[in-house]
Scaffold this motif. Structure first.
Motif, short mmCIF file in Angstrom:
data_model
loop_
_atom_site.label_atom_id
_atom_site.label_comp_id
_atom_site.label_asym_id
_atom_site.label_seq_id
_atom_site.Cartn_x
_atom_site.Cartn_y
_atom_site.Cartn_z
N GLY A 238 34.48 50.35 43.85
CA GLY A 238 35.97 49.82 44.37
C GLY A 238 36.56 48.70 43.50
O GLY A 238 37.59 48.29 43.93
N GLU A 239 35.86 48.14 42.48
CA GLU A 239 36.66 47.19 41.70
C GLU A 239 37.32 47.68 40.38
O GLU A 239 37.23 48.85 39.91
N THR A 240 37.99 47.03 39.74
CA THR A 240 38.65 46.99 38.35
C THR A 240 38.19 46.19 37.50
O THR A 240 38.35 44.97 37.60
N THR B 104 37.27 53.49 41.75
CA THR B 104 36.75 52.33 40.76
C THR B 104 37.39 52.60 39.33
O THR B 104 37.19 53.88 38.94
N TYR B 105 37.89 51.55 38.93
CA TYR B 105 38.64 51.81 37.21
C TYR B 105 37.99 51.07 36.26
O TYR B 105 37.72 49.74 36.59
N GLY C 34 46.58 43.78 25.72
CA GLY C 34 46.87 42.40 25.95
C GLY C 34 46.31 42.19 27.57
O GLY C 34 45.86 42.95 28.10
N LEU C 35 46.81 40.89 27.78
CA LEU C 35 46.23 40.30 29.19
C LEU C 35 47.50 40.44 30.17
O LEU C 35 47.30 40.15 31.06
N GLY C 36 48.68 41.02 29.73
CA GLY C 36 49.75 40.95 30.68
C GLY C 36 49.55 42.19 31.78
O GLY C 36 49.51 41.75 33.22
N ILE D 19 46.21 43.89 37.68
CA ILE D 19 45.42 45.18 38.23
C ILE D 19 43.80 44.70 38.37
O ILE D 19 43.06 45.41 39.00
N SER D 20 43.32 43.71 37.69
CA SER D 20 41.77 43.71 37.42
C SER D 20 41.11 42.51 38.23
O SER D 20 41.70 41.73 38.82
#
Length: 338
Positions: free
Chosen positions: A58-60, A224-225, A231-233, A238-239
């Motif tokens: 379930g997490e990214t 789950t991704y 980059g961090l944008g 989403i993370s």
């Protein structure tokens, strides 16, 4: 949004989840360098060089870093599109290095990938309906009218219509093609989806739409991704956790908020400095500048791989490779930023 296509479950309470869906243990993927008439191996490109991390249901978790750091190779190794040189990938309790045949075929339905270029990842000679139906037929998951019903349903889920299934990939925009790529990844009801820079080839406004779609699908179907980006944008939005990679290794790993508020590795701070600030009053902030190019993964420097570009490097950095230490916020640095 319809839930009959994918086996939707109740939202997962991540605080109570203990068993990881994916365990990456000392993963190495090296490519031999050949030379001469007899193709003698004279060295190796160390694309991935000893990764250890888990992905929980379930997490990214996002992998970020410069081009060539091994992000995409890691993702392909996890879904077994690349064979590891060493180490293990354990998926849902199964060691992928020890299974083959029908068992591996079954596992492949539970792991899918969304590629960076939505055009080159779609067969230009096939209509969209056939592209989506092909995995269902190949894995004997549906037949006849049931196949078309699932195709129609999934097209609607990703924001298209059943009228689109008669068209070819070149008849769609970039954003629409990526929606088709997402639909194809979800058609087999996967548990894990590797998103290999899924928005980097899209316009900014379309990027936001695709990211929103991915978040909605994750919440609806408990996906789950593993999200891969330069980059961090995009990853900030989403993370749940971020793993920063440099030259085939993870140099920092932690929760998204902690990475942005309290970066401990100099390289992470460099990536953050490259992230645009919308507040004009903060644009004159002091930025860390590094010089030089990324070393070759065929001949990585001894000790800390970042020491050739790090402004804080000392003699120990040139001799000893730092270990990734820490629990919720890990860093591989002899002199982490406090």
């Amino acid at each position: 949004m319809s839930t009959s296509l994918v086996n939707a479950k109740k939202p997962i309470n991540r605080q109570k989840v203990e068993a990881p869906l994916v365990e990456v243990q000392d993963l190495k993927i090296h490519y031999p360098i050949k030379k001469g008439i007899i193709s003698r191996t004279i060295g190796h490109v160390k694309a991935v060089d000893g990764l250890n991390f888990n992905i929980y249901p379930g997490e990214t978790i996002s992998l970020v870093g410069e081009s060539g750091c091994g992000k995409s190779t890691t993702g392909r190794g996890i879904v077994k599109l690349e064979d590891p040189t060493a180490g293990k990938v354990i998926f849902d309790g199964r060691d992928l290095s020890t299974i083959s045949g029908s068992e591996l075929r079954k596992v492949r339905t539970e792991m899918q990938i969304i590629f960076q270029d939505p055009y080159s990842s779609l067969n230009p000679r096939k209509r969209v309906g056939d592209l989506l139906a092909e995995p269902l037929i190949a894995h004997n998951l549906a037949q006849g009218k049931a196949v078309q019903n699932k195709v129609d349903e999934l097209l609607e889920i990703v924001g298209l219509t059943k009228a689109h299934k008669g068209r070819y990939p070149h008849e769609f925009s970039g954003g629409q093609r990526q929606r088709i790529g997402i639909a194809r990844a979800l058609i087999l009801n996967p548990k894990l989806v590797v998103c290999d820079e899924p928005v980097s080839a899209l316009d900014v406004s379309i990027q936001a739409q695709v990211l929103n779609l991915l978040k909605d699908l994750q919440q609806e179907f408990n996906l789950t991704y593993l999200f891969i980006a330069h980059g961090l944008g995009a990853v900030k939005y989403i993370s749940d956790r971020i793993a920063v990679m440099y030259l085939g290794k993870i140099v920092e790993l932690g929760k998204t908020g902690e990475i942005f508020k309290n970066p401990k590795h100099p390289y992470t701070q460099v990536l953050l400095n490259a992230y645009p600030i919308p507040n004009p009053h903060l644009r004159n902030r002091e930025r860390m500048v590094i010089e030089g190019d990324v070393p070759s993964p065929a001949n990585p420097p001894k000790g800390c791989s970042f020491h050739t570009r790090c402004p804080f490097a000392q003699s120990i950095c040139k001799e000893q490779t730092p270990e990734l230490k820490g629990t919720e916020h890990s860093v591989a640095c002899h002199f982490p930023i406090s």
